[in-house]
Design an enzyme around this catalytic site. Structure first.
Site, mmCIF file in Angstrom:
data_model
loop_
_atom_site.group_PDB
_atom_site.id
_atom_site.type_symbol
_atom_site.label_atom_id
_atom_site.label_comp_id
_atom_site.label_asym_id
_atom_site.label_seq_id
_atom_site.Cartn_x
_atom_site.Cartn_y
_atom_site.Cartn_z
ATOM 1 N N HIS A 153 10.708 -20.992 26.544
ATOM 2 C CA HIS A 153 11.976 -21.651 26.217
ATOM 3 C C HIS A 153 13.175 -20.777 26.594
ATOM 4 C CE1 HIS A 153 9.679 -23.960 22.886
ATOM 5 N NE2 HIS A 153 10.022 -24.838 23.807
ATOM 6 N N CYS A 166 12.099 -20.061 16.128
ATOM 7 C CA CYS A 166 11.250 -21.272 16.174
ATOM 8 C C CYS A 166 10.897 -21.806 14.794
ATOM 9 C CB CYS A 166 9.936 -20.993 16.887
ATOM 10 S SG CYS A 166 10.091 -20.129 18.430
HETATM 11 N N1 GLY Z 1 2.972 -22.933 20.699
HETATM 12 C C1 GLY Z 1 4.343 -23.216 20.819
HETATM 13 C C2 GLY Z 1 4.600 -24.252 21.827
HETATM 14 O O1 GLY Z 1 3.942 -24.256 22.819
HETATM 15 O O2 GLY Z 1 5.391 -25.129 21.702
#
Ligand code: GLY
Length: 272
Positions: free
Chosen positions: A172, A259
């Site tokens: 991300h 996250c």
């Molecule tokens: N494991 C986090 C994701 O891939 O979104």
């Protein structure tokens, strides 16, 4: 369940939505990491410490129940972008993660009006970095140009600017760069183009700590993973208050400090 300081009427209350770790976390999505054995009990304890730290810092923590069939549901950041004026419910890039939005949407409805990203757009909240009135959208394996276009259409009337940034080598945009505050970024230059952020000041991660650019900003500093002491030292040398904690098990699931929560203010609006 909710916990934290609950002092009744306050002018500005900071909320954090979290979600209990799924017992299926070992089956999580992985894009840039190889699967390693994950110690569930240790991951639970680390996640609980994270929630306790947010509560100790004065946040009102709302923990959603675990989703036994949604391995990645603990990573609530990907399901919504919470702004002062409204919340944008995402359409996550990984199809298996799309059902995660339902419970978060239900929780956010209490505090914000909701708008939605719709297919063919795909967007993970981990790809949206807010710096003041600008939203930087990472173009990654999860989030596409159509999402940036929809965000622009939804948020231009509220005077937000939406810019896109290419993401390479990581999951991300917020794996590559996060905001310490509205005037300072921490960034891994290997994973995104610094020039995309213009003349905002930047601290580069220590090159031996590739995942160190993910920090959760607070009013008075940041929270980051204790695994990155050299980058923490770089931030401290800039006068940043750095609080650390161990999220090593969640890191195996390609998760990090931002996250695991959706943080937003209720009451007098400030910079989110
Ligand atoms: N494991 C986090 C994701 O891939 O979104």
């Amino acid at each position: 369940m909710t916990f934290g300081l609950d002092s009744g009427v306050t002018p500005r209350q900071v909320h954090a939505i979290t979600r209990e770790l799924s017992p299926a976390i070992a089956r999580c999505e992985l894009t840039h990491l190889a699967r390693e054995p994950l110690d569930y009990a240790r991951a639970l304890a680390q996640h609980a410490s994270y929630e306790q730290l947010l509560a100790a810092l004065g946040m009102h923590v709302t923990r959603l129940p675990a989703e036994p069939d949604l391995p990645d549901a603990v990573f609530v950041e990907d399901t919504a972008i919470v702004l002062d004026e409204l919340a944008v419910i995402t359409h996550p890039g990984a199809p298996a993660r799309r059902p995660e939005v339902t419970a978060v949407e239900g929780a956010l409805r209490r505090w914000r009006s909701l708008v939605h990203i719709k297919p063919p757009a795909t967007l993970d909240g981990g790809d949206v970095l807010q710096v003041g009135r600008t939203l930087y959208v990472g173009l990654s394996s999860r989030s596409n140009q159509a999402a940036a276009t929809q965000l622009r259409q939804l948020l231009s009337p509220l005077e937000y600017r939406v810019e896109t940034v290419e993401v390479r080598g990581c999951l991300h945009l917020k794996s590559a760069v996060t905001a310490v505050n509205a005037a300072l970024l921490v960034l891994n230059p290997a994973w995104c183009d610094q020039a995309a952020f213009g003349d905002i000041a930047k601290v580069e991660i220590d090159p031996t700590e590739a995942f160190a650019a993910n920090v959760l900003h607070l009013d008075d500093g940041v929270i980051m993973d204790a695994a990155y002491p050299k980058t923490a030292a770089r931030l401290r040398s800039q006068g940043v208050v750095v609080r650390t904690l161990d999220l090593s098990e969640l890191a195996k699931a390609e998760g990090a400090v931002t996250c695991c929560s959706l943080v937003f203010s209720v009451g007098t609006h400030g910079t989110a």
